[in-house]
Write an enzyme that holds these catalytic residues in place. Structure first.
Site, short mmCIF file in Angstrom:
data_model
loop_
_atom_site.label_atom_id
_atom_site.label_comp_id
_atom_site.label_asym_id
_atom_site.label_seq_id
_atom_site.Cartn_x
_atom_site.Cartn_y
_atom_site.Cartn_z
N ASP A 275 4.56 9.12 -6.10
CA ASP A 275 4.01 9.44 -4.78
C ASP A 275 2.91 10.49 -4.94
O ASP A 275 3.04 11.43 -5.72
CB ASP A 275 5.12 9.97 -3.86
CG ASP A 275 4.71 9.95 -2.40
OD1 ASP A 275 5.25 9.12 -1.64
OD2 ASP A 275 3.85 10.77 -2.01
N ILE A 276 1.86 10.34 -4.16
CA ILE A 276 0.71 11.26 -4.27
C ILE A 276 1.05 12.64 -3.70
O ILE A 276 0.40 13.63 -4.04
CB ILE A 276 -0.51 10.64 -3.53
CG1 ILE A 276 -1.80 11.19 -4.07
CG2 ILE A 276 -0.42 10.82 -2.01
CD1 ILE A 276 -3.04 10.40 -3.64
N ASN B 198 11.64 3.97 5.01
CA ASN B 198 11.29 4.25 6.40
C ASN B 198 10.82 2.98 7.08
O ASN B 198 10.19 2.12 6.47
CB ASN B 198 10.16 5.29 6.46
CG ASN B 198 10.63 6.67 6.03
OD1 ASN B 198 11.71 7.09 6.41
ND2 ASN B 198 9.84 7.35 5.23
N GLU C 257 4.47 5.74 7.27
CA GLU C 257 3.00 5.91 7.24
C GLU C 257 2.28 4.67 6.74
O GLU C 257 1.18 4.38 7.16
CB GLU C 257 2.63 7.03 6.24
CG GLU C 257 2.79 8.43 6.72
CD GLU C 257 2.50 9.39 5.57
OE1 GLU C 257 1.63 9.09 4.73
OE2 GLU C 257 3.18 10.42 5.51
N VAL C 258 2.88 4.03 5.76
CA VAL C 258 2.19 2.92 5.09
C VAL C 258 2.91 1.61 5.43
O VAL C 258 4.09 1.44 5.12
CB VAL C 258 2.16 3.13 3.55
CG1 VAL C 258 1.44 1.96 2.88
CG2 VAL C 258 1.48 4.45 3.19
N HIS D 214 8.33 -0.38 1.21
CA HIS D 214 8.52 0.40 -0.02
C HIS D 214 9.80 1.19 0.09
O HIS D 214 10.26 1.50 1.19
CB HIS D 214 7.35 1.36 -0.26
CG HIS D 214 7.04 2.26 0.91
ND1 HIS D 214 6.34 1.82 2.02
CD2 HIS D 214 7.35 3.56 1.15
CE1 HIS D 214 6.22 2.82 2.89
NE2 HIS D 214 6.83 3.88 2.39
N HIS E 199 11.44 4.88 -1.40
CA HIS E 199 11.21 6.14 -2.11
C HIS E 199 12.42 6.39 -3.01
O HIS E 199 13.57 6.20 -2.57
CB HIS E 199 11.15 7.31 -1.12
CG HIS E 199 10.06 7.21 -0.10
ND1 HIS E 199 8.94 8.02 -0.13
CD2 HIS E 199 9.92 6.43 1.00
CE1 HIS E 199 8.17 7.74 0.90
NE2 HIS E 199 8.73 6.78 1.62
#
Ligand code: 5GP
Length: 126
Positions: free
Chosen positions: A39-40, A97, A105-106, A110, A112
């Site tokens: 993750d960024i 999420n 957000e995206v 995905h 995490h």
């Protein structure tokens, strides 16, 4: 900004760009079905994202539309990545999420993977 996690897949989302190689990522693992990368903006000492290669917005979208092979491949990848990162013994958390209440957000499905320290309770106190 949070997304709804519903509607049509947006080819302009940042994970679609990563999958197309248009923006870089710090790759941890890749196979036919999945890509995992750091993750960024890490929220724990280890914070890795695992994404399916197909165009799915949320876990409900993924599990209703993906093939059995894609679903099995993806969840195998999550376990493989956790093992590769040495998280089995100390433990870790997997989180997905979906939509506005989760602050997704995206809009590309995905999970995490968080680890590397004790992570506290599942949800913050209200
Ligand atoms: P979400 O809130 O949708 O579950 O989480 C999206 C995650 O993607 C966030 O933790 C955010 O830091 C991460 N992220 C957003 N843009 C990028 C990017 O360009 N590269 C990487 N590696 N992670 C990103």
């Amino acid at each position: 900004m949070a997304v709804k996690g519903l509607g049509d897949y947006d080819d302009g989302n940042v994970f679609a760009k990563i999958l197309r190689g248009e923006i870089p990522c710090k790759k941890v693992f890749e196979d036919d079905f999945s890509l995992a990368f750091h993750d960024i903006n890490p929220q724990a000492p280890v914070h890795v994202l695992v994404i399916p290669k197909g165009k799915f917005i949320s876990i409900a979208d993924f599990t209703s539309k993906a093939s059995d092979a894609e679903i099995a491949g993806f969840f195998r990848a999550v376990g493989t990545v956790a093992r590769m990162l040495g998280l089995e013994a100390p433990g870790y958390r997997v989180l997905a999420n979906m939509g506005e209440h989760s602050l997704q957000e995206v809009p590309h499905f995905h999970v995490h993977i968080f680890g590397g320290r004790p992570l506290g309770r599942m949800l913050p106190e209200r």
